[in-house]
Design a protein around this motif. Structure first.
Motif, PDB file in Angstrom:
ATOM      1  N   THR A   1       2.506   9.215  14.133  1.00  0.00           N
ATOM      2  CA  THR A   1       2.991   8.864  12.793  1.00  0.00           C
ATOM      3  C   THR A   1       3.995   7.727  12.930  1.00  0.00           C
ATOM      4  O   THR A   1       4.836   7.735  13.825  1.00  0.00           O
ATOM      5  CB  THR A   1       3.640  10.061  12.071  1.00  0.00           C
ATOM      6  OG1 THR A   1       4.721  10.543  12.861  1.00  0.00           O
ATOM      7  CG2 THR A   1       2.639  11.177  11.844  1.00  0.00           C
TER       8      THR A   1
ATOM      9  N   GLU B   1      -0.514   7.785   9.446  1.00  0.00           N
ATOM     10  CA  GLU B   1      -0.853   8.731  10.508  1.00  0.00           C
ATOM     11  C   GLU B   1      -2.118   8.238  11.175  1.00  0.00           C
ATOM     12  O   GLU B   1      -3.095   7.919  10.497  1.00  0.00           O
ATOM     13  CB  GLU B   1      -1.053  10.120   9.898  1.00  0.00           C
ATOM     14  CG  GLU B   1      -1.244  11.224  10.908  1.00  0.00           C
ATOM     15  CD  GLU B   1      -1.264  12.588  10.239  1.00  0.00           C
ATOM     16  OE1 GLU B   1      -0.176  13.099   9.890  1.00  0.00           O
ATOM     17  OE2 GLU B   1      -2.378  13.108  10.049  1.00  0.00           O
TER      18      GLU B   1
ATOM     19  N   ASN C   1      -2.561   8.177   4.949  1.00  0.00           N
ATOM     20  CA  ASN C   1      -1.170   8.141   4.513  1.00  0.00           C
ATOM     21  C   ASN C   1      -0.810   9.507   3.940  1.00  0.00           C
ATOM     22  O   ASN C   1      -1.072   9.774   2.769  1.00  0.00           O
ATOM     23  CB  ASN C   1      -0.950   7.069   3.433  1.00  0.00           C
ATOM     24  CG  ASN C   1      -1.222   5.666   3.911  1.00  0.00           C
ATOM     25  OD1 ASN C   1      -2.175   5.027   3.472  1.00  0.00           O
ATOM     26  ND2 ASN C   1      -0.389   5.174   4.805  1.00  0.00           N
ATOM     27  N   PRO C   2      -0.215  10.408   4.748  1.00  0.00           N
ATOM     28  CA  PRO C   2       0.171  11.716   4.223  1.00  0.00           C
ATOM     29  C   PRO C   2       1.239  11.598   3.135  1.00  0.00           C
ATOM     30  O   PRO C   2       1.306  12.427   2.243  1.00  0.00           O
ATOM     31  CB  PRO C   2       0.696  12.465   5.446  1.00  0.00           C
ATOM     32  CG  PRO C   2       0.990  11.422   6.468  1.00  0.00           C
ATOM     33  CD  PRO C   2       0.125  10.244   6.147  1.00  0.00           C
ATOM     34  N   THR C   3       2.067  10.560   3.229  1.00  0.00           N
ATOM     35  CA  THR C   3       3.014  10.172   2.180  1.00  0.00           C
ATOM     36  C   THR C   3       2.946   8.652   2.088  1.00  0.00           C
ATOM     37  O   THR C   3       2.484   7.993   3.032  1.00  0.00           O
ATOM     38  CB  THR C   3       4.463  10.625   2.501  1.00  0.00           C
ATOM     39  OG1 THR C   3       4.908   9.940   3.677  1.00  0.00           O
ATOM     40  CG2 THR C   3       4.555  12.133   2.728  1.00  0.00           C
ATOM     41  N   PRO C   4       3.406   8.065   0.980  1.00  0.00           N
ATOM     42  CA  PRO C   4       3.280   6.614   0.830  1.00  0.00           C
ATOM     43  C   PRO C   4       3.992   5.788   1.915  1.00  0.00           C
ATOM     44  O   PRO C   4       3.584   4.677   2.198  1.00  0.00           O
ATOM     45  CB  PRO C   4       3.908   6.339  -0.538  1.00  0.00           C
ATOM     46  CG  PRO C   4       3.787   7.630  -1.276  1.00  0.00           C
ATOM     47  CD  PRO C   4       3.914   8.705  -0.233  1.00  0.00           C
ATOM     48  N   ASP C   5       5.005   6.353   2.549  1.00  0.00           N
ATOM     49  CA  ASP C   5       5.770   5.580   3.535  1.00  0.00           C
ATOM     50  C   ASP C   5       5.426   5.932   4.988  1.00  0.00           C
ATOM     51  O   ASP C   5       6.113   5.517   5.910  1.00  0.00           O
ATOM     52  CB  ASP C   5       7.267   5.760   3.292  1.00  0.00           C
ATOM     53  CG  ASP C   5       7.704   7.220   3.380  1.00  0.00           C
ATOM     54  OD1 ASP C   5       6.862   8.116   3.203  1.00  0.00           O
ATOM     55  OD2 ASP C   5       8.905   7.453   3.622  1.00  0.00           O
ATOM     56  N   ILE C   6       4.341   6.663   5.199  1.00  0.00           N
ATOM     57  CA  ILE C   6       3.923   7.064   6.553  1.00  0.00           C
ATOM     58  C   ILE C   6       2.445   6.738   6.748  1.00  0.00           C
ATOM     59  O   ILE C   6       1.629   6.985   5.871  1.00  0.00           O
ATOM     60  CB  ILE C   6       4.118   8.592   6.769  1.00  0.00           C
ATOM     61  CG1 ILE C   6       5.585   8.994   6.667  1.00  0.00           C
ATOM     62  CG2 ILE C   6       3.513   9.054   8.094  1.00  0.00           C
ATOM     63  CD1 ILE C   6       6.451   8.540   7.821  1.00  0.00           C
TER      64      ILE C   6
ATOM     65  N   THR D   1       5.634   3.036   7.296  1.00  0.00           N
ATOM     66  CA  THR D   1       4.985   1.819   6.784  1.00  0.00           C
ATOM     67  C   THR D   1       6.014   0.908   6.154  1.00  0.00           C
ATOM     68  O   THR D   1       7.114   1.296   5.869  1.00  0.00           O
ATOM     69  CB  THR D   1       3.911   2.160   5.740  1.00  0.00           C
ATOM     70  OG1 THR D   1       4.514   2.906   4.690  1.00  0.00           O
ATOM     71  CG2 THR D   1       2.770   2.929   6.350  1.00  0.00           C
TER      72      THR D   1
ATOM     73  N   ARG E   1      -1.984   2.080   3.166  1.00  0.00           N
ATOM     74  CA  ARG E   1      -0.793   1.405   3.671  1.00  0.00           C
ATOM     75  C   ARG E   1      -0.823   1.522   5.190  1.00  0.00           C
ATOM     76  O   ARG E   1      -0.467   2.550   5.734  1.00  0.00           O
ATOM     77  CB  ARG E   1       0.465   2.044   3.091  1.00  0.00           C
ATOM     78  CG  ARG E   1       0.480   1.960   1.586  1.00  0.00           C
ATOM     79  CD  ARG E   1       1.684   2.635   1.015  1.00  0.00           C
ATOM     80  NE  ARG E   1       2.398   1.608   0.270  1.00  0.00           N
ATOM     81  CZ  ARG E   1       3.675   1.654  -0.001  1.00  0.00           C
ATOM     82  NH1 ARG E   1       4.407   2.657   0.414  1.00  0.00           N
ATOM     83  NH2 ARG E   1       4.238   0.694  -0.695  1.00  0.00           N
TER      84      ARG E   1
END
Length: 176
Positions: free
Chosen positions: A173, A103, A96-101, A176, A59
């Motif tokens: 960061t 980096e 993507n450390p989390t689905p909405d971020i 997304t 993402r």
């Protein structure tokens, strides 16, 4: 060089007065990174630096101003080129450390950042120490502008380094 300096000073003024304007659109971080790299390609070749792209973020689209994000990434890549000796290495990485971020990391094998300088490098007109300014030039505006641009996009930017001559990593960061 003069035009770049004037643009940087104007950006600092806009930022300090809260008048920075963004033209938001859906943009690919990967495409912006590629364009930023292209701007620095000649300097990279002149120093025989090895560039490695690790674009692993699935993402990688953000709501952002592509020109301002390119300015951020160009500043980070340009700094890596400037402060990395010939035949060094630069890694440009996304994940993507989390689905909405997303980096974005720029890591180099350059001169590094000493611990006592770390908290000042994002201040305008700071370059850590005067010997760096004399040796490498510049006014120390790029990271201050980059920080303001990233914050205007709702993101974060930070630096990490093992110290002198141990390279540096800049981490941006964005949502997304």
């Amino acid at each position: 060089l003069e035009a770049r300096l004037i643009d940087d000073l104007l950006d600092v003024t806009r930022i300090s007065k809260g008048k920075l304007q963004l033209s938001l659109e859906t943009a690919s971080v990967h495409e912006i990174l590629q364009r930023s790299y292209e701007i620095c390609r000649e300097e990279i070749a002149a120093k025989d630096l090895k560039i490695e792209f690790r674009l692993r973020a699935e993402r990688a689209y953000v709501e952002g101003d592509p020109a301002r994000l390119q300015q951020v990434f160009w500043n980070l890549i340009k700094n890596s080129v400037k402060f990395t000796p010939a035949k060094g290495r630069i890694v440009i990485e996304t994940l993507n450390p989390t689905p909405d971020i997303v980096e974005i990391r720029t890591t180099d094998t350059g001169i590094g950042i000493e611990p006592e300088q770390m908290d000042r490098i994002f201040n305008a007109f700071e370059q850590g120490q005067s010997s760096i300014t004399r040796r490498f030039g510049g006014l120390g505006l790029g990271l201050a502008i980059s920080k303001a641009m990233v914050h205007a996009h709702g993101g974060t930017i930070k630096a990490e380094s093992g110290g002198k001559n141990r390279g540096a990593t800049f981490i941006v960061t964005l949502a997304t």
